[in-house]
Enzyme design. Structure first.
Site, short mmCIF file in Angstrom:
data_model
loop_
_atom_site.label_atom_id
_atom_site.label_comp_id
_atom_site.label_asym_id
_atom_site.label_seq_id
_atom_site.Cartn_x
_atom_site.Cartn_y
_atom_site.Cartn_z
N THR A 165 76.52 60.89 -1.82
CA THR A 165 77.13 62.25 -1.87
C THR A 165 77.24 62.64 -3.35
OG1 THR A 165 79.34 61.29 -1.65
CG2 THR A 165 78.31 62.18 0.33
N THR A 196 85.25 50.12 1.19
CA THR A 196 85.03 51.41 0.56
C THR A 196 84.23 52.33 1.43
OG1 THR A 196 84.47 52.59 -1.41
CG2 THR A 196 82.86 51.04 -0.62
#
Lengths: 414, 414
Positions: free
Chosen positions: B157, B194
């Site tokens: 991203t 994560t």
């Protein structure tokens, strides 16, 4: 640019009988700016303080606690320097703080433990004692007046606006004044009080009650703000009652606190402390927005504060406010990580001012991006989070995170 | 610019037998970039995962947990989309995540609960299901190869560099491969894992042991990093063992874990996970420095982690690193507010790489500003804090806070 905050007018800061103010330019860190403040208090004055919970607390904080204990709260002078925090300075730092008190006490003819010392500025550096002692001398020479705006200017560091506030109330036909000053713009997440706040009244207040009010006022003001989540080593909030007016709040703390006069004075003190605390946020390093985070429907106060501070500390939430971008999922993400282990997200509601943004774990069906956008463009915004778990609530005040915050803190010492 | 991090070479990412990779450009948020990834796993593959503790966890996280439970860890496919987190999306979000799994399961001829779904991107928005389902179809059409670099690119991203790592070890004369990918640059303070990490091996590993290793690997890697302290709603770390090589870690979890082969494989998995976690920090939003915060002499692990994360989260510490300014009192201030109530600051030592900065509550007598300056200018710095209270220690990896962090997060959606 601070958010809706201007320097107070000199004539809006009335004298507190029993407080004399003197300032000086001592060149502690930079030349040509006021950096030493001395407040002389009338005989009979009492003071109470709350101080940082940071374990690396500064030497002056240690000395303040000692002096308040040994003098029985009978305080006759406060001395403040900026430019050096005298924190992380070990035994030498303590000796320097004590020497400052002794020098001032000798000049004023009072006991050394009737002096409270305060420092603010860079950590891990020793005080330049020669310049400081000369500055204290000069500030004593300047005593006599009562210019609270001068006092507010003398304690500024990265502040861009001096911070002072005042209230006057009538008690039994007499006027009582409450005037205070504060400094702070960064390293702001007070854990008992913020980096230097001083509020004085000319009423007489019993020591135990003064102490209780100092705690309560800090809790309703300085302990409800955050700029960057960093608790300072030097946070100190001191409440002074000189007793130099003809108004006395008499009796034992418990009973006196219930009188109408005591309630009115307490309220005036809380108002001044809150105005000062909000001024710190409005002048927060790099601030362009003033954000109130209101949490309600919490099970208890601790839970409400945990959620409010998690939102108020989130760098992602703060940068979205800076951008005026209604990227409001970031607020839900912060609520979700606030440590409320059994939070039912289906009962959480999120409002931005009057706009209902989220409900039942997702976006409100009537929420439209342009409504969020309209609110996000404002300079003052209320985030309201309803947890749906109980009746406890709290409000925390914070600011956004901008490029200027990074610039200010990347450049601070250089 | 990421800190000492380049895209991995394609030939440094060996195939994991039993894993096929397909990607597609579905236009979820932006057109013309890979944003859908499908991993097809061989029959017999097992998976274990650890997921965000954020209460506003995303719909795909809920479905992953359900499917791992109902399938007994027998997983045959993973599907990942970027551009939309499918978090804060209520019942519709759950239905969308399940529909994605069913569509993929139908195409592959497997059970729906053998599919694990993952999403990452903006919170509070619904998945564009038509485009996503078309993207899944296209990714299935592309299956067959095993290009891990393509896979790493498909899950980016705000990442500027694709993140992948690999280790090969010899077990009983056979080669076993461990290859993994991760994404993430902001909203990084994993509380279990994560924001999207996938590690696969071709060894066979019993389900209970795989589950234990997933937790242990996350704890030694993703749970030790922070960029901005914001725990994501979508954090997921999944460990896959296809069993497609000829190597099997047999037996019960307890006994198998003690074998030399198991130890070697576990170590390879931890190495890959740690390299991926550190890559996230090196590519942290706006990062210019890679900082290791090592705390030792703590009374227990929790205390060590609390001190390390308080330092690693401090905006003031992080801006000082950005400025290469040895304003190291900020580190002591963070240690002091880390919640170790009975910390004796006189026993605390602070080192910056090889430079002894502070001791006995203050500046080390031999510390010179130019030594601190020399270390602060480096791109990789170790902060070592010795608490002098016990024998527990930990290391946390983080980055600095720069103007680019603010720019990236103020501009992210616009």
């Amino acid at each position: 640019m601070p958010v809706n905050l201007e320097a107070p007018r000199r004539d809006a800061l009335p004298v507190v009988a029993g407080v004399e103010i003197g300032t000086a330019c001592a060149g502690i860190r930079k030349t040509g700016r006021r950096d030493v403040l001395v407040l002389r208090l009338a005989p009979g004055a009492r003071a109470a303080g709350v101080f940082t919970q940071n374990r690396f607390c500064a030497a002056p904080v240690v000395v303040c606690r000692e002096h308040l204990a040994s003098s029985g709260a009978s305080v006759r002078a406060l001395v403040v320097n900026t430019g050096c925090a005298n924190a992380g300075t070990g035994e030498q730092g303590l000796a320097d703080a004590r020497a400052s008190c002794e020098a001032l006490a000798t000049r004023l003819g009072i006991a050394a433990d009737a002096v409270l010392p305060f420092s603010t500025g860079v950590i891990l550096e020793h005080l330049p004692m020669q310049r400081l002692l000369a500055g204290i001398d000069a500030a004593v020479d300047a005593l006599g007046g009562s210019d609270w705006l001068d006092a507010a200017e003398a304690i500024m560091t990265t502040d861009t606006v001096p911070k002072a506030a005042s209230r006057r109330i009538e008690l039994g036909g007499q006027t009582v004044t409450v005037t205070g000053i504060a400094k702070g713009a960064g390293m702001i997440r007070p854990d008992m009080a913020t980096m230097l706040g001083f509020v004085a009244t000319d009423a007489a207040v019993p020591a135990a009650l003064l102490s209780r009010w100092a705690r309560e006022a800090a809790d309703a003001s300085f302990n409800r703000i955050t700029v960057d989540g960093d608790t300072s080593t030097n946070d100190s909030f001191v409440l002074v009652a000189t007793g130099a007016s003809s108004v006395a709040i008499d009796g034992q703390a418990g009973r006196a606190a219930d009188s109408a006069a005591a309630q009115a004075l307490r309220e005036a003190i809380v108002c001044v402390a809150r105005e000062l605390a909000q001024a710190i946020v409005r002048d927060g390093e790099g601030a362009t927005k003033f954000i109130s985070v209101h949490v309600e429907g919490a099970r208890d106060d601790g839970e409400a504060a945990a959620v409010a501070f998690t939102v108020a500390h989130s760098p992602l939430v703060k940068t979205a406010f800076f951008a005026s971008d209604p990227n409001l999922g970031r607020i839900l993400a912060a609520v979700g990580r606030a440590g409320v282990a059994d939070l039912d997200v289906d009962r959480v509601d999120l409002y931005l001012d009057d706009v209902h943004v989220a409900t039942r774990g997702g976006r409100h069906p009537q929420y439209r991006e342009e409504d969020g956008q309209r609110v996000m463009k404002k300079a003052e915004i209320e985030v309201r989070i309803v947890l749906g778990r109980g009746s406890a609530s709290t409000t925390v005040w914070t600011c956004d995170l901008s490029h200027d915050y990074v610039s200010i803190n990347a450049d601070y010492r250089s």
